[in-house]
Write a protein that holds these residues in place. Structure first.
Motif, PDB file in Angstrom:
ATOM      1  N   ASN A 265      -2.479  46.589 -12.661  1.00  0.00           N
ATOM      2  CA  ASN A 265      -1.919  45.566 -11.957  1.00  0.00           C
ATOM      3  C   ASN A 265      -2.583  44.314 -12.060  1.00  0.00           C
ATOM      4  OD1 ASN A 265      -0.060  47.459 -10.644  1.00  0.00           O
ATOM      5  ND2 ASN A 265      -1.964  48.349  -9.941  1.00  0.00           N
ATOM      6  N   HIS A 266      -2.165  43.333 -11.410  1.00  0.00           N
ATOM      7  CA  HIS A 266      -2.685  41.826 -11.438  1.00  0.00           C
ATOM      8  C   HIS A 266      -3.792  41.777 -10.632  1.00  0.00           C
ATOM      9  CE1 HIS A 266      -1.096  40.822  -7.267  1.00  0.00           C
ATOM     10  NE2 HIS A 266       0.137  41.328  -7.791  1.00  0.00           N
TER      11      HIS A 266
ATOM     12  N   GLY B  81      -3.193  42.825 -17.267  1.00  0.00           N
ATOM     13  CA  GLY B  81      -3.711  42.915 -15.912  1.00  0.00           C
ATOM     14  C   GLY B  81      -5.227  43.118 -15.803  1.00  0.00           C
ATOM     15  N   LYS B  82      -5.590  43.599 -14.705  1.00  0.00           N
ATOM     16  CA  LYS B  82      -6.806  43.777 -14.361  1.00  0.00           C
ATOM     17  C   LYS B  82      -7.190  45.301 -13.710  1.00  0.00           C
ATOM     18  CE  LYS B  82     -11.011  42.050 -11.676  1.00  0.00           C
ATOM     19  NZ  LYS B  82     -11.564  41.149 -10.867  1.00  0.00           N
TER      20      LYS B  82
ATOM     21  N   PRO C  32       1.833  44.261 -13.290  1.00  0.00           N
ATOM     22  CA  PRO C  32       0.918  43.438 -13.899  1.00  0.00           C
ATOM     23  C   PRO C  32       1.051  42.038 -13.745  1.00  0.00           C
ATOM     24  CG  PRO C  32       2.584  44.081 -15.414  1.00  0.00           C
ATOM     25  CD  PRO C  32       2.843  44.823 -14.158  1.00  0.00           C
ATOM     26  N   GLU C  33       2.243  41.510 -13.180  1.00  0.00           N
ATOM     27  CA  GLU C  33       2.551  40.151 -12.884  1.00  0.00           C
ATOM     28  C   GLU C  33       2.549  40.020 -11.328  1.00  0.00           C
ATOM     29  OE1 GLU C  33       2.571  38.090 -15.410  1.00  0.00           O
ATOM     30  OE2 GLU C  33       2.713  39.517 -16.896  1.00  0.00           O
ATOM     31  N   ARG C  34       2.080  38.704 -10.985  1.00  0.00           N
ATOM     32  CA  ARG C  34       2.151  38.445  -9.659  1.00  0.00           C
ATOM     33  C   ARG C  34       3.749  38.412  -9.237  1.00  0.00           C
ATOM     34  NH1 ARG C  34      -2.427  36.994  -7.231  1.00  0.00           N
ATOM     35  NH2 ARG C  34      -4.470  36.685  -8.288  1.00  0.00           N
TER      36      ARG C  34
ATOM     37  N   GLN D  25      -1.713  52.620 -12.623  1.00  0.00           N
ATOM     38  CA  GLN D  25      -2.045  52.056 -13.928  1.00  0.00           C
ATOM     39  C   GLN D  25      -1.952  52.769 -14.908  1.00  0.00           C
ATOM     40  OE1 GLN D  25      -5.911  50.377 -12.788  1.00  0.00           O
ATOM     41  NE2 GLN D  25      -6.885  52.309 -13.313  1.00  0.00           N
TER      42      GLN D  25
ATOM     43  N   ASP E 299       2.832  40.428  -2.206  1.00  0.00           N
ATOM     44  CA  ASP E 299       1.596  41.028  -2.816  1.00  0.00           C
ATOM     45  C   ASP E 299       0.532  40.994  -1.882  1.00  0.00           C
ATOM     46  OD1 ASP E 299       2.513  40.999  -5.527  1.00  0.00           O
ATOM     47  OD2 ASP E 299       2.025  39.020  -6.066  1.00  0.00           O
TER      48      ASP E 299
END
Length: 629
Positions: free
Chosen positions: A172-173, A148-149, A110-112, A134, A118
């Motif tokens: 995830n981000h 996240g998106k 969820p975070e970069r 997810q 990445d």
């Protein structure tokens, strides 16, 4: 005239209650199969199915998939979680380079992370056979999860497609949102905390998202030489989009490689041609769940089990699902029907034993059926049998007891205790119903009764009558006779009903001889008191008669009627004019095998057109000259 239609007989209250119990038992079976939501079964049902799963789990290796474990050794060697994205991307690239057909990550980012890592991971997800994870949330909350998106890969629902609605998500981000394949790693445990099903497809905001194993199937499970999703593959969705976890293989059947070994190039041979799931068994990542196979299992192993089941279904390694609910309900209804018909004829112990046998048979059938159908209630028929045990068996026992008490109360007035015991052991449904039987009738009377009692007081006359009738009754009951009735100073008794008796003519003649002995002893007592002796007259005859409970609703009596009964009465009357106390008819004489008889001659009895041959005991000659009444 219009034709009259006969009315059907109304059921008795006992029969109505019996069928009400049967319908209630069937209702229990139906409710347990269709009234309980799948996956929310009772504890006993889950317990039994979990045992089936453990007994059936195969230890044969599954060569189609590989589990890559970010285990404690990997974390100790390469550093604690979270790892740099460069390392995660390198792990995926190494797996694809070593020949993996596809890689699914039981991980969420969820975070970069580091930009280079990445970017590499995003390119792999957009263009390679890679499935990102997810997690959807299914618990209603005052503030829904929105982390996240969500990936753009969700599909538009088909009409009628079954799916589990989600309330939130951890995705995830945004940099990974354009992944081509994304699988849901969220789950819904049962009420006891055990994981027995996965949301095969999840609906959220009008789109469908597959579970991780199904996403990997859609991505990468086409046979070698083919591309795209497996042609013709279909899965029967049941219970609102949930997939039952069959756990058909034990955990030891799956090949597990450490992430450290993959990154160091030590497990390349295990990767080629397999579908790969990447997850973690490390306690620090807290991805542990409880399953029927073990109390604490790495979540990635659950997805491996789901993937294995999906591959089996596509390869037709398992037969098509059987209609387990219908078979279970049919079995329960069959047991209920047989119980309703047979329990009235069986003892309580036999009824309980039959229910135990039916329960054991069902466990065997359910064991085999559970291989093909994961949604039917394994304990439904067992609960139905328990209902029958708790309700039907005590009901039939109560009916039997009431019938026995009524039967005993009636029969003990007429029938010897030994006959009553035999009657109860025979379990005849209604022994008092009139029926045709071959019987021997004995009619006994006191000769000159009037002259003996005319000078006595009422109390003395009553005592004389009771004592004389006692001399007649005791031998009848001793020799298993049925007391028909008292006739003032005499009685009528018969043998051969309500139960058939071998040698009933000899039993009646035994009783007749013993009556003579009883009266002789009684006369000895009377002589000592200066009283005149009594003479008993007895007539005995055998033949077909109708024996049963005759009468009206107000009063009834168990008796025998027929020509042989009338003949015995006529023979008793003939004895007053003969020097023999016992006169025996031809029917009884022909049936007797133990008594020595003599022929007295032929007499035309009152009411008879033909003469009747008379017989007597060869050694029982009474003194002549006794006056008639």
């Amino acid at each position: 005239m219009p034709r009259l239609i006969p009315s059907l007989p109304l059921p008795t209250p006992v029969a109505a209650l019996r069928w009400l119990i049967a319908l209630s038992a069937i209702a229990v079976a139906v409710f347990l199969q269709w009234g309980v939501a799948a996956g929310q079964t009772a504890f006993a049902d889950a317990w039994l199915r979990d045992h089936f799963i453990r007994w059936q789990a195969s230890a044969v290796d599954d060569p189609r998939l590989l589990v890559v474990d970010i285990d404690e050794a990997s974390l100790a060697a390469l550093g604690p979680w979270p790892w740099p994205r460069q390392r995660i991307a390198a792990l995926v690239e190494d797996l694809l380079t070593d020949g993996a057909r596809g890689v699914a990550l039981d991980l969420v980012f969820p975070e970069r992370g580091d930009p280079g890592g990445d970017m590499r991971l995003a390119m792999l997800a957009q263009h390679g056979p890679v499935v990102l994870g997810q997690a959807f949330d299914y618990v209603p909350r005052s503030l829904s999860l929105r982390v996240g998106k969500l990936a753009e890969g969700g599909s538009t629902p088909d009409r009628g497609a079954a799916a589990v609605p989600a309330t939130g998500y951890i995705a995830n981000h945004a940099g990974l949102a354009r992944a081509r394949y994304v699988g849901n790693i969220g789950f819904v445990p049962d009420s006891d905390g055990m994981l027995r099903r996965l949301p095969l497809r999840t609906s959220f905001r009008g789109r469908l998202y597959p579970t991780l194993a199904l996403a990997l199937m859609e991505c990468c499970a086409a046979p070698v030489g083919e591309s795209g999703p497996p042609g013709g593959f279909s899965l029967k969705d049941e219970a609102g989009g949930f997939m039952p976890l069959r756990f058909s293989r034990a955990w030891s059947a799956y090949t597990v490689a450490s992430a450290l070994d993959i990154l160091q190039g030590r497990s390349a041979a295990q990767v080629s041609g397999r579908l790969v799931l990447v997850g973690s068994s490390a306690l620090g990542l807290t991805d542990r769940v409880s399953t029927p196979l073990s109390a604490s299992t790495a979540g990635v192993m659950v997805h491996a089990s789901a993937l294995s089941s999906l591959l089996d279904a596509r390869a037709h390694l398992q037969p098509a699902p059987w209609p387990g609910r219908w078979l279970a309900a049919l079995f329960a209804a069959l047991v209920v029907g047989l119980a309703t018909i047979s329990f009235p004829r069986l003892s309580a112990l036999t009824s309980v034993a039959s229910l135990a046998a039916a329960s054991l048979l069902w466990v065997v059938l359910a064991y085999g059926l559970s291989r093909h159908d994961a949604w039917f209630s394994t304990t439904g028929p067992l609960v139905t049998n328990l209902f029958l045990l708790a309700v039907a068996v005590p009901f039939e026992w109560q009916v039997s007891q009431r019938r026995s008490r009524r039967l005993l109360g009636t029969l003990h007035q007429y029938v010897a205790s030994a006959v009553v015991d035999s009657l109860l052991r025979s379990n005849v449904k209604d022994p008092l119903l009139p029926q045709q039987a071959d019987v021997t009738t004995l009619v006994a009377d006191m000769q000159a009764y009037t002259s003996h009692v005319e000078s006595l007081s009422v109390e003395a006359a009553a005592q004389l009558t009771r004592e004389f009738l006692g001399c007649l009754t005791r031998p009848v009951l001793k020799h298993r006779g049925t007391l028909d009735k008292y006739t003032g100073d005499g009685l009528v008794a018969f043998w051969g009903a309500p139960l058939a008796q071998a040698g009933h003519a000899d039993l009646a003649l035994d009783a007749a001889k013993e009556i003579l002995q009883e009266v002789a002893r009684y006369n000895d007592v009377r002589r000592q008191s200066g009283l005149a002796p009594l003479r008993v007259r007895i007539g005995v005859e055998s033949g077909p008669s109708m024996a049963g409970d005759f009468g009206t609703a107000q009063r009834s009596v168990y008796t025998a009627v027929g020509d042989s009964v009338n003949t015995a009465s006529r023979l008793e009357q003939v004895a007053r004019d003969m020097p023999y106390d016992v006169i025996i008819g031809p029917g009884a004489a022909s049936r007797s095998t133990r008594h020595e008889l003599i022929v007295l001659g032929e007499v035309t009895l009152r009411g008879k057109e033909k003469s009747t041959t008379l017989f007597a005991f060869a050694s029982a000659v009474a003194p002549s000259g006794i006056s008639s009444r």
